[in-house]
Design a protein around this motif. Structure first.
Motif, PDB file in Angstrom:
ATOM      1  N   ARG A  26      56.581  42.919  49.500  1.00  0.00           N
ATOM      2  CA  ARG A  26      56.297  42.089  48.313  1.00  0.00           C
ATOM      3  C   ARG A  26      57.558  41.884  47.473  1.00  0.00           C
ATOM      4  O   ARG A  26      57.801  40.795  46.957  1.00  0.00           O
ATOM      5  CB  ARG A  26      55.216  42.747  47.458  1.00  0.00           C
ATOM      6  N   LYS A  30      59.722  38.330  46.912  1.00  0.00           N
ATOM      7  CA  LYS A  30      59.990  37.807  45.567  1.00  0.00           C
ATOM      8  C   LYS A  30      61.465  37.440  45.394  1.00  0.00           C
ATOM      9  O   LYS A  30      61.819  36.584  44.592  1.00  0.00           O
ATOM     10  CB  LYS A  30      59.571  38.867  44.531  1.00  0.00           C
ATOM     11  N   ARG A  87      57.566  45.294  36.964  1.00  0.00           N
ATOM     12  CA  ARG A  87      56.361  45.797  36.269  1.00  0.00           C
ATOM     13  C   ARG A  87      55.173  44.843  36.498  1.00  0.00           C
ATOM     14  O   ARG A  87      54.049  45.254  36.675  1.00  0.00           O
ATOM     15  CB  ARG A  87      56.609  45.938  34.763  1.00  0.00           C
ATOM     16  N   LYS A  88      55.485  43.546  36.459  1.00  0.00           N
ATOM     17  CA  LYS A  88      54.419  42.556  36.651  1.00  0.00           C
ATOM     18  C   LYS A  88      53.881  42.595  38.090  1.00  0.00           C
ATOM     19  O   LYS A  88      52.673  42.515  38.314  1.00  0.00           O
ATOM     20  CB  LYS A  88      54.973  41.163  36.333  1.00  0.00           C
ATOM     21  N   LEU A  89      54.783  42.703  39.055  1.00  0.00           N
ATOM     22  CA  LEU A  89      54.342  42.779  40.462  1.00  0.00           C
ATOM     23  C   LEU A  89      53.543  44.051  40.711  1.00  0.00           C
ATOM     24  O   LEU A  89      52.618  44.066  41.521  1.00  0.00           O
ATOM     25  CB  LEU A  89      55.552  42.734  41.410  1.00  0.00           C
ATOM     26  N   VAL A  90      53.896  45.146  40.016  1.00  0.00           N
ATOM     27  CA  VAL A  90      53.192  46.425  40.176  1.00  0.00           C
ATOM     28  C   VAL A  90      51.791  46.341  39.574  1.00  0.00           C
ATOM     29  O   VAL A  90      50.827  46.799  40.165  1.00  0.00           O
ATOM     30  CB  VAL A  90      54.003  47.578  39.532  1.00  0.00           C
ATOM     31  N   GLY A  91      51.651  45.769  38.385  1.00  0.00           N
ATOM     32  CA  GLY A  91      50.345  45.656  37.735  1.00  0.00           C
ATOM     33  C   GLY A  91      50.084  46.778  36.745  1.00  0.00           C
ATOM     34  O   GLY A  91      50.804  47.771  36.705  1.00  0.00           O
ATOM     35  N   ALA A  98      44.470  45.915  36.093  1.00  0.00           N
ATOM     36  CA  ALA A  98      45.483  45.449  37.065  1.00  0.00           C
ATOM     37  C   ALA A  98      44.988  44.170  37.725  1.00  0.00           C
ATOM     38  O   ALA A  98      43.942  44.132  38.372  1.00  0.00           O
ATOM     39  CB  ALA A  98      45.738  46.544  38.099  1.00  0.00           C
ATOM     40  N   GLU A  99      45.757  43.097  37.541  1.00  0.00           N
ATOM     41  CA  GLU A  99      45.341  41.771  38.025  1.00  0.00           C
ATOM     42  C   GLU A  99      45.309  41.717  39.551  1.00  0.00           C
ATOM     43  O   GLU A  99      46.236  42.215  40.202  1.00  0.00           O
ATOM     44  CB  GLU A  99      46.346  40.705  37.545  1.00  0.00           C
ATOM     45  N   SER A 102      48.477  41.648  42.072  1.00  0.00           N
ATOM     46  CA  SER A 102      49.497  42.672  41.834  1.00  0.00           C
ATOM     47  C   SER A 102      49.282  43.817  42.831  1.00  0.00           C
ATOM     48  O   SER A 102      48.212  43.921  43.450  1.00  0.00           O
ATOM     49  CB  SER A 102      49.413  43.193  40.394  1.00  0.00           C
ATOM     50  N   ARG A 104      48.965  47.121  42.312  1.00  0.00           N
ATOM     51  CA  ARG A 104      47.847  47.990  41.924  1.00  0.00           C
ATOM     52  C   ARG A 104      46.522  47.224  41.918  1.00  0.00           C
ATOM     53  O   ARG A 104      45.481  47.764  42.282  1.00  0.00           O
ATOM     54  CB  ARG A 104      48.126  48.606  40.548  1.00  0.00           C
ATOM     55  N   ASP A 106      45.543  44.981  43.867  1.00  0.00           N
ATOM     56  CA  ASP A 106      45.030  44.791  45.232  1.00  0.00           C
ATOM     57  C   ASP A 106      44.721  46.102  45.951  1.00  0.00           C
ATOM     58  O   ASP A 106      43.994  46.089  46.950  1.00  0.00           O
ATOM     59  CB  ASP A 106      46.042  44.004  46.079  1.00  0.00           C
TER      60      ASP A 106
END
Ligand SMILES: Nc1ncnc2c1ncn2[C@@H]1O[C@H](COP(=O)(O)OP(=O)(O)OP(=O)(O)O)[C@@H](O)[C@H]1O
Ligand SMILES: [Mg+2]
Length: 152
Positions: A26, A30, A87-91, A98-99, A102, A104, A106
């Motif tokens: 991931r 990016k 941080r955003k990719l992690v969630g 957690a979106e 991301s 987390r 998923d």
């Protein structure tokens, strides 16, 4: 956007669940560059230093015991605005926040076992990078990818 380095760690549960490749891919997709990477088992002193901001909280002891319970993958990612992008990719920490999309969002259902850590500020990135890596373990190299991705 300034080029930043951030510290990331796949926690023992991420390694055990064999999500290492999924997570690293991931970040690569990016466009973040890997500047350092290793597998290690953290000792108690290092764990306490890494999570010193949480000393005294109800979950502190179990957090320390969990983080030293098996091998982790530690790495440094580099790129424009890398700290907040990662941080955003992690969630979010709370799995309910957690979106989806991301890491987390998923893959994580428990706050305790949340598979990945990333630095939350320039200060913590600097502190965590020097806690986990010696200077000679960090590589300064160029990606030969032209104008389409960050390449310095
Ligand atoms: N309320 C809680 N209950 C149980 N564990 C928690 C709780 N809050 C945080 N933790 C654990 O402590 C870690 C550190 O908490 P922090 O608030 O720094 O979250 P984070 O920055 O999202 O996670 P990390 O620092 O591991 O990247 C969390 O990742 C989680 O494993
Ligand atoms: Mg944190």
């Amino acid at each position: 956007m300034d080029i930043e380095q951030t510290f990331v760690m796949i926690k023992p549960d991420g390694v055990q669940r064999m999500l290492t490749g999924e997570i690293i891919s991931r970040f690569e997709k990016k466009g973040l560059k890997i500047s350092a990477m290793k597998m290690l088992i953290i000792n108690k002193d290092m764990a306490e230093e890494h999570y010193s901001e949480h000393k005294g909280k109800p979950f502190y002891e179990s957090l320390i015991n969990f983080i030293i319970s098996g091998p982790v993958i530690a790495f440094i990612l580099e790129g424009p605005g890398a700290i907040s992008i990662v941080r955003k990719l992690v969630g979010a920490t709370d799995p309910a926040d957690a979106e989806p999309g991301s890491i987390r969002g998923d893959h994580v259902i428990f706050t305790t076992y949340n598979i990945i850590h990333s630095s939350d500020s320039t200060n913590s990135a600097g502190r965590e990078i020097s806690l986990f890596f010696k200077k000679e373990e960090i590589f300064n190299y160029s990606l030969k990818i032209g104008k389409y991705l960050f390449s310095s």
